[in-house]
Write an enzyme that holds these catalytic residues in place. Sequence first.
Site, mmCIF file in Angstrom:
data_model
loop_
_atom_site.group_PDB
_atom_site.id
_atom_site.type_symbol
_atom_site.label_atom_id
_atom_site.label_comp_id
_atom_site.label_asym_id
_atom_site.label_seq_id
_atom_site.Cartn_x
_atom_site.Cartn_y
_atom_site.Cartn_z
ATOM 1 C CG HIS A 65 -1.819 -1.119 1.356
ATOM 2 N ND1 HIS A 65 -2.815 -1.358 0.443
ATOM 3 C CD2 HIS A 65 -1.887 -2.113 2.273
ATOM 4 C CE1 HIS A 65 -3.468 -2.461 0.793
ATOM 5 N NE2 HIS A 65 -2.920 -2.941 1.892
ATOM 6 C CG HIS A 94 2.599 5.401 6.254
ATOM 7 N ND1 HIS A 94 2.271 5.243 7.578
ATOM 8 C CD2 HIS A 94 1.576 6.118 5.707
ATOM 9 C CE1 HIS A 94 1.110 5.820 7.806
ATOM 10 N NE2 HIS A 94 0.668 6.362 6.698
ATOM 11 C CG HIS A 96 -0.585 8.645 2.296
ATOM 12 N ND1 HIS A 96 -1.459 7.589 2.202
ATOM 13 C CD2 HIS A 96 -0.206 8.703 3.593
ATOM 14 C CE1 HIS A 96 -1.615 7.036 3.398
ATOM 15 N NE2 HIS A 96 -0.865 7.692 4.266
ATOM 16 C CG HIS A 119 0.580 10.145 7.271
ATOM 17 N ND1 HIS A 119 -0.438 9.512 6.605
ATOM 18 C CD2 HIS A 119 0.360 11.482 7.161
ATOM 19 C CE1 HIS A 119 -1.250 10.440 6.094
ATOM 20 N NE2 HIS A 119 -0.781 11.640 6.417
ATOM 21 C CB THR A 201 -5.971 8.152 5.694
ATOM 22 O OG1 THR A 201 -4.674 7.567 5.516
ATOM 23 C CG2 THR A 201 -5.857 9.438 6.507
ATOM 24 C CB THR A 202 -5.684 2.696 5.171
ATOM 25 O OG1 THR A 202 -5.131 2.297 6.425
ATOM 26 C CG2 THR A 202 -4.671 3.550 4.426
HETATM 27 C C1 SG4 Z 1 -0.773 2.864 5.589
HETATM 28 O O1 SG4 Z 1 -1.518 1.901 4.871
HETATM 29 C C2 SG4 Z 1 0.230 2.125 6.486
HETATM 30 O O2 SG4 Z 1 0.827 1.117 5.738
HETATM 31 C C3 SG4 Z 1 -0.438 1.502 7.701
HETATM 32 O O3 SG4 Z 1 0.575 1.018 8.581
HETATM 33 C C4 SG4 Z 1 -1.242 2.560 8.420
HETATM 34 O O4 SG4 Z 1 -1.903 1.962 9.534
HETATM 35 C C5 SG4 Z 1 -2.275 3.118 7.478
HETATM 36 O O5 SG4 Z 1 -1.635 3.703 6.363
HETATM 37 C C6 SG4 Z 1 -3.119 4.192 8.146
HETATM 38 O O6 SG4 Z 1 -2.275 5.175 8.729
HETATM 39 O O7 SG4 Z 1 -1.453 7.371 9.174
HETATM 40 N N1 SG4 Z 1 -2.489 6.984 6.930
HETATM 41 S S1 SG4 Z 1 -2.533 6.689 8.489
HETATM 42 O O8 SG4 Z 1 -3.850 7.011 8.982
HETATM 43 O O9 SG4 Z 1 -0.617 3.034 11.050
HETATM 44 C C7 SG4 Z 1 -1.517 2.251 10.798
HETATM 45 C C8 SG4 Z 1 0.659 -0.316 8.792
HETATM 46 O O10 SG4 Z 1 -0.060 -1.094 8.219
HETATM 47 C C9 SG4 Z 1 -2.307 1.600 11.842
HETATM 48 C C10 SG4 Z 1 1.706 -0.735 9.735
HETATM 49 ZN ZN ZN Z 2 -0.819 7.621 6.226
#
Ligand code: SG4
Ligand code: ZN
Length: 258
Positions: A65, A94, A96, A119, A201-202
Amino acid sequence: SGEDFGYDGSIGPSYWGERYRECAGKHQSPININLLHVKQVSLPEITFIGFDDSIDNVHVTNNGHTVLIEVMNEPHPRVRGGPLDGDYVFSQMHFHWGDNDTFGSEDKINHRSFPMELHMVFYKEAYKTMAEAVKHSDGLTVLAFFYELDRHQHPAYDDITIALANVTEPHTSVIMDHPFSFLNILPYDLTRYFTYRGSLTTPPCSEVVIWLDFEQPIRLTHEQIEAFRELRSAHGKITHNFRPIQPIGDRVVFYNID
Ligand code: SG4
Ligand code: ZN
């Protein structure tokens, strides 16, 4: 495909709410921040702990992702202060991004998109684990940073770019070959930020995040951003992985300045 989600077609953001009820909630992220409606505040100073440490054994992973940067050694960096009650421990960071440099950020400011967003995810220490923290409305804080284009390369991103080239396939991972410092990849001004209550956001879109969106963008070249677009998911290149903006509803965005 099972528990999967994506950014297009029948697994795209407009369908997330069918399988993940919270994605249809009323306090979702991302949002548009309207500068006319923010509430100016002067919150306590944020303390960034371990952000200038030189960290070894940093893992970079393509999870299908996005690309995740994780710290394996203890103690992890942490933050406290600002709108936060207690300490929050680093979990992972990570990114976006979008198909081209005109969009890709998740939150927007006055409907302006940025080409990429970082993020940094932290969980509240009092909840001990990430798994427990995501069950509480103040369980996570995400420090969000926007990127904008520069003609000059940002040298601190060279090691990330090299790692990206080695994790283009989904579910691959590398260890960074140089020590990594959080502060080096961040903008200079960490005092001015927007903060609001929102969600992941996911999927599962849990409404457990205290968002801090820093005002000063990080500057990268087009080529440095382009390196992220080379990553692949099970469905092909990850050309974009941002969720569209969600209704702000009854929420207030606070704007912290000194
Ligand atoms: C991304 O998909 C990351 O890979 C996820 O991290 C993350 O989930 C998710 O985004 C949502 O995070 O800051 N965009 S966000 O709201 O951090 C989490 C993992 O899958 C729980 C480790
Ligand atoms: Zn994020």
